[in-house]
Design a protein around this motif. Structure first.
Motif, short mmCIF file in Angstrom:
data_model
loop_
_atom_site.label_atom_id
_atom_site.label_comp_id
_atom_site.label_asym_id
_atom_site.label_seq_id
_atom_site.Cartn_x
_atom_site.Cartn_y
_atom_site.Cartn_z
N GLU A 41 11.93 -19.31 -18.71
CA GLU A 41 11.27 -18.02 -18.93
C GLU A 41 10.12 -17.87 -17.81
OE1 GLU A 41 9.94 -14.38 -20.39
OE2 GLU A 41 11.57 -15.77 -20.81
N CYS A 42 9.42 -19.04 -17.56
CA CYS A 42 8.46 -18.91 -16.42
C CYS A 42 9.22 -18.52 -15.21
CB CYS A 42 7.79 -20.32 -16.64
SG CYS A 42 6.63 -20.62 -17.55
N LEU A 43 10.47 -19.29 -14.88
CA LEU A 43 11.21 -19.11 -13.80
C LEU A 43 11.71 -17.58 -13.51
CD1 LEU A 43 12.19 -20.29 -11.03
CD2 LEU A 43 14.29 -21.13 -12.09
N ARG A 44 11.83 -17.06 -14.83
CA ARG A 44 12.53 -15.86 -14.85
C ARG A 44 11.67 -14.65 -14.60
NH1 ARG A 44 12.62 -11.56 -18.18
NH2 ARG A 44 11.12 -12.43 -19.64
N ILE A 45 10.24 -15.03 -14.98
CA ILE A 45 9.26 -14.13 -14.24
C ILE A 45 8.78 -14.18 -13.06
CG2 ILE A 45 6.71 -13.59 -14.61
CD1 ILE A 45 7.19 -14.51 -17.63
N ALA A 46 8.80 -15.63 -12.50
CA ALA A 46 8.41 -15.94 -10.90
C ALA A 46 9.39 -15.74 -9.90
CB ALA A 46 7.59 -17.48 -11.03
N ALA A 47 10.79 -15.91 -10.40
CA ALA A 47 11.81 -15.72 -9.35
C ALA A 47 12.90 -15.42 -9.92
CB ALA A 47 11.85 -17.03 -8.39
N PRO A 48 13.23 -14.19 -10.35
CA PRO A 48 14.27 -13.81 -11.37
C PRO A 48 15.74 -13.85 -10.66
CG PRO A 48 13.10 -11.83 -10.75
CD PRO A 48 12.02 -13.26 -10.40
N SER A 49 15.55 -13.75 -9.48
CA SER A 49 17.00 -13.89 -8.54
C SER A 49 17.28 -15.53 -8.50
CB SER A 49 16.57 -13.65 -7.16
OG SER A 49 15.65 -14.21 -6.60
N GLU A 50 16.64 -16.45 -8.93
CA GLU A 50 17.03 -17.79 -9.14
C GLU A 50 18.23 -17.91 -9.92
OE1 GLU A 50 16.58 -20.13 -6.80
OE2 GLU A 50 14.94 -19.21 -5.59
N ILE A 69 8.11 -22.46 -7.80
CA ILE A 69 9.44 -22.36 -8.02
C ILE A 69 10.08 -23.74 -7.74
CG2 ILE A 69 11.65 -21.09 -7.00
CD1 ILE A 69 9.56 -18.86 -6.06
N ASP A 70 9.78 -24.43 -6.92
CA ASP A 70 10.50 -25.74 -6.78
C ASP A 70 10.16 -26.61 -8.03
OD1 ASP A 70 11.34 -25.20 -4.47
OD2 ASP A 70 10.05 -26.15 -3.40
N ALA A 71 8.82 -26.58 -8.50
CA ALA A 71 8.50 -27.31 -9.85
C ALA A 71 9.08 -26.94 -11.05
CB ALA A 71 7.10 -27.40 -9.82
N LEU A 72 9.24 -25.64 -11.05
CA LEU A 72 10.08 -24.94 -12.12
C LEU A 72 11.70 -25.45 -12.37
CD1 LEU A 72 8.60 -21.36 -12.56
CD2 LEU A 72 8.27 -23.30 -14.28
N LYS A 73 12.06 -25.36 -11.17
CA LYS A 73 13.47 -25.76 -10.87
C LYS A 73 13.88 -27.17 -11.26
CE LYS A 73 14.91 -22.64 -7.11
NZ LYS A 73 15.47 -22.58 -5.80
#
Length: 452
Positions: A80-89, A56-60
């Motif tokens: 799109e990856c972050l939406r799957i891994a942590a949609p609440s971010e 999550i940190d790397a995606l941000k």
């Protein structure tokens, strides 16, 4: 692991990726500061798709990196990856305004640069045409159109007039080819860059060429040649000369690991530990130096233990990830073979203590090494022993005696043949030019008889 993260890594696994569950030893922010250019996003995105703790940190950070550039496709992929891994971010929501503005700006800039280049071509000004192609290539690279960027950079070649311009063209093409993983093209472009630079340019360029060539050879699984290339890089030059490809720490890791996988103990001592150029790189990664020193000193299990503790880090490296399993397997096999050399017989318990893995007895690994010819030994499953197959000294002596006899017989026949030729006066004499003929008298007759 949350169910969103689990779903994300399930998708990555289905796409052929890997999941590294152990946290790496590096700090993400400090790590990424070692690089410049498009490799920053590539490395962040690979870490995000491979490291469970850092995902999550790397995606941000990757999303922020993408928004600092102009490549909208990269931004889409990261969000799109972050939406799957942590949609609440908060970053998991597409910034549609930024996307629309950036895509419009990209189209305007592309059209402007193409119009300018067309005008330069009509005016036939070589320097302007070169700069126009360079600006267009950089822009196309920045928006992710690597094929068109490579074409634009290639069109610079006919219009270069100085060695610096020639080097710049080569660096542009190498950088794009590395991003496209076209390793043979990387080597081809590098081969055109050497030879015509000044002493100062050569000093700056030497580590860049060696490191880029090492990366290309690594990509082609030519581990020994890649190791030699990394080991030859001059550490005196600033890392800013090559950090669009790799950092100085990476050079130490790549060179050290590949040398361990492909060199014997004496070469490791001479070409790695005693190499003044490479020593500065090794100081940045002392654990690599310790692992090599342990191998040279015969402490093979300690060498493997050091490397295993850093495996999560290397599995997150953009160039090493695909090769780390093969490299580690080669190093491990070398350690086992070297460990067995002083002994005629070793118990399986001892081998398991030295090289065994939890829940994985070493018998199967030894059997595979024996079947493939890497290890000359036999496994006694009844007495739980590994017995090395030594050559019978008597057989060795007999083979050496037979070879000496064959050599003597061949030399004797050669001498007898020469004596017979000399006695029959069939030897070729020195050439003498008389009357326009190359040979004269008996020498000419001897030549005819010999040829006949």
């Amino acid at each position: 692991m949350s169910h969103h993260l689990l779903a994300f890594f399930t998708i990555m696994d289905n796409q052929g990726g890997i999941a590294v569950t152990d946290p790496p030893k590096f700090d993400l922010d400090l790590y990424i500061q070692n690089y410049k250019g498009r490799t920053r996003f590539d490395r962040l995105f690979l870490i995000a798709r491979s490291s469970v703790p850092l995902c999550i940190d790397a995606l941000k950070v990757a999303i922020a990196e993408a928004k600092r550039g102009a490549d909208t496709q990269r931004y889409r992929e990261a969000v799109e990856c972050l939406r799957i891994a942590a949609p609440s971010e908060p970053e998991a929501v597409f910034d549609q305004a930024w996307l629309s503005n950036q895509e419009a700006a990209n189209r305007i800039e592309t059209k402007r640069l193409l119009t300018e280049l067309k005008g330069y071509k009509n005016n036939l000004i070589k320097e302007s045409i070169r700069m126009g192609n360079e600006d267009l290539g950089k822009h196309l690279e920045s928006i992710g159109d690597l094929n068109a960027a490579a074409e634009a950079f290639s069109k610079m070649r006919p219009d270069v007039s100085t060695s610096k311009q020639f080097i710049d063209v080569g660096r542009h093409l190498v950088r794009v080819s590395v991003q496209r993983c076209e390793w043979a093209m990387v080597s081809a472009h590098l081969s055109k860059m050497g030879g015509s630079q000044s002493q100062e340019e050569e000093f700056i360029l030497q580590p860049y060429i060696k490191i880029a060539h090492g990366i290309a050879l690594l990509g082609q699984e030519k581990y020994h040649e890649a190791a030699l290339s990394f080991l030859a890089a001059d550490s005196a030059a600033s890392s800013s000369n090559y950090n669009e490809l790799a950092s100085a720490n990476d050079v130490a890791i790549y060179g050290g690991l590949l040398a361990l996988a492909s060199m014997d103990r004496s070469h490791l001592q001479q070409q790695v530990l005693e190499n003044p150029k490479f020593r500065t790189f090794l100081e940045l990664e002392p654990h690599i130096r310790r692992a090599i020193a342990q191998f040279v000193s015969g402490r093979y299990s300690a060498c493997i233990a050091i490397l295993e503790s850093y495996r999560p880090d290397y599995l997150l490296d953009i160039y090493l990830q695909k090769h780390i399993q093969t490299i580690y397997a080669q190093i491990r096999r070398k350690c086992i073979v070297q460990y067995m050399i002083p002994f005629s017989c070793v118990s399986l318990d001892t081998m398991n203590k030295a090289f065994g893995r939890p829940g994985q007895p070493i018998e199967d690994e030894l059997a595979d090494m024996i079947q493939s010819g890497i290890l000359q030994a036999r496994i006694n499953t009844i007495d739980k022993l590994v017995t090395t197959i030594g050559t019978n000294p008597r057989v060795q002596m007999q083979e050496a005696a037979l070879k000496s006899a064959e050599d003597y017989e061949r030399q004797a026949l050669d001498r007898l043949r020469r004596m017979g030729i000399s006695a029959a006066d069939l030897e070729l004499k020195g050439q003498k030019k008389m009357g326009g003929h190359p040979l004269h008298g008996q020498s000419e007759l001897a030549m005819e008889e010999t040829l006949g």
